[in-house]
Design an enzyme around this catalytic site. Sequence first.
Site, PDB file in Angstrom:
ATOM      1  N   GLU A 274      -8.692  25.302  52.751  1.00 32.88           N
ATOM      2  CA  GLU A 274      -9.065  24.984  51.373  1.00 32.88           C
ATOM      3  C   GLU A 274      -9.963  26.129  50.938  1.00 32.88           C
ATOM      4  OE1 GLU A 274     -10.307  24.249  48.283  1.00 32.88           O
ATOM      5  OE2 GLU A 274     -11.786  22.899  49.154  1.00 32.88           O
ATOM      6  N   CYS A 308     -15.384  25.094  44.107  1.00 35.36           N
ATOM      7  CA  CYS A 308     -14.070  25.767  44.051  1.00 35.36           C
ATOM      8  C   CYS A 308     -13.236  25.268  42.871  1.00 35.36           C
ATOM      9  CB  CYS A 308     -13.331  25.590  45.362  1.00 35.36           C
ATOM     10  SG  CYS A 308     -13.212  23.880  45.847  1.00 35.36           S
TER      11      CYS A 308
END
Length: 504
Positions: A274, A308
């Site tokens: 990720e 993010c």
Amino acid sequence: MHVQNIRHRNLCSVGLAKKFLQGLQRRDFVAGCAFIDGNWIATAQKDVVVDPATGEEIAEVSRCSAADINLAITAAEHSFPAWRGLLPVERGAILRCWAKLMRQHSEELAILVTSEQGKPLEEARYEIAYGAGFLDWFAAEGERAYGETIPSHKVGSLLQVRMQPIGVAAAITPWNFPVAMITRKAGAALAAGCPVIVKPAPETPLSALAVARLAEEAGIPRGVIQVLVGDPIELSAPLLRDSRVRALSFTGSTQVGRLLLERSAETVKKVSLELGGHAPLIVFDDVDLQKTVAGAMAAKFATSGQDCLAANRIYVQRGVYSAFLDAFAASMARLKVGHGLEPSTSIGPMTKLSVANKCRVQIEDAIAKGARQISEKENLSLGQNFVVPTLLADVTDDMLIAREETFGPVAAVLPFDSEDEVLARANASEMGLAAYIYTENLRRAIRLSERIEYGMVGINTASFTGPPIPFGGWKQSGLGREGSRHGIQEYMELKYVCFGDLAT
Ligand code: NAD
């Protein structure tokens, strides 16, 4: 238009984190011992934990070595048969108990998160609830890891597909969500029947160790969860080299993710990554401006921009461009920069100086290339890890901020004319994690949601995460998914079994 009144906390917050940590009833949460094979280990070598708002040392943690990692892998391997052998419902009960303990200790965990990570306490409380949610979610997903029966293509045979735990898993976790990124990975691994070795970011070890204490109290057996703190390169090398570690899950930068993927190739681990984002947030002329600005504020400034999912490129159609900038600047004026433990703070420090400096470089570059700064200039009295929320208008595609993830409270606004143009610009990125589209035109929303090259898309919302969603990115934003019914698959192997000769 110039935002004058962003209010700041100055460094009178020196000592604040220490005071809060001293007030914790759970003294073991700040003991700083590593957790290996069911033992809390104090090593001779220590690392310091720093309050990012003030630079003060607030705790010491035991630094583990490569030899400790080997002990942990052996312990995990020994624990695997018994853990895998439990009924899913038994593992689920332990995970649910862990979640309950996290909620019971939410306030103390939140104080740890804010003290070492810097985010406002309210956001830290949210993170604990968010993190606990993954344990409940995966407790149930473990019970539903069904497998399949395939209609047979051979006479007299029965074809089955079983889902089985892959083995020892390693989780390398970041500093921006020091609790939730552990439970999102460990919850899935444990529910699948895998032991997990967690290597948290060196900036935020206290949260990880506290969460592991609660895992132990919930009844997770010895060796099934372990937490080792130390130098990322030294500790990750043996994890990557060792063929007994069958799965690796990493959250962090694309640069490090690429490296870990390459090193995992030697032992062909199952890797889930990720990585970075560079989210476009697209605002069309037809929007409800108030709601859109509220969404854009949340998408930009949550976790002080260190997220993010953060909106990195805010594309605004020309018809609403100037009104959007005015409204966005007015909302930004209400942000309060300060120590995360001050109740009124909405923007904390950057956890790492390198992240703050990256913001500064992007601001300078944008201004040098013609962007307009519609916000206060930098306030150095706050301390070097603080970045004043900055609004940059007239950003163009050649500027660094339009090409690289920022990871801080800097909003870049870019005008656009047409749907095709903005779609091409939004997709012109190696990243593909999250995208946001604001429009009242249903056909356009459906069209764009189909054509945009991102793993997660919010239409008229900036709030879409949670345990049920498949969190993950396209392109260089990662591999695999976390959360949802897909997340547990990262820790399972598929086994096909054919029973033949059944006709007689
Ligand atoms: P990073 O990738 O260097 O660090 C993330 C994690 O990786 C930490 O646990 C760190 O200790 C570990 N790590 C670092 N180098 C390693 C190595 N060589 N081997 C093994 N592990 C290693 O990220 P950073 O420099 O701390 O943050 C900078 C950028 O990373 C941000 O700008 C952002 O793009 C990205 N990031 C993304 C997320 C996310 O949620 N996807 C989280 C943190 C950072």
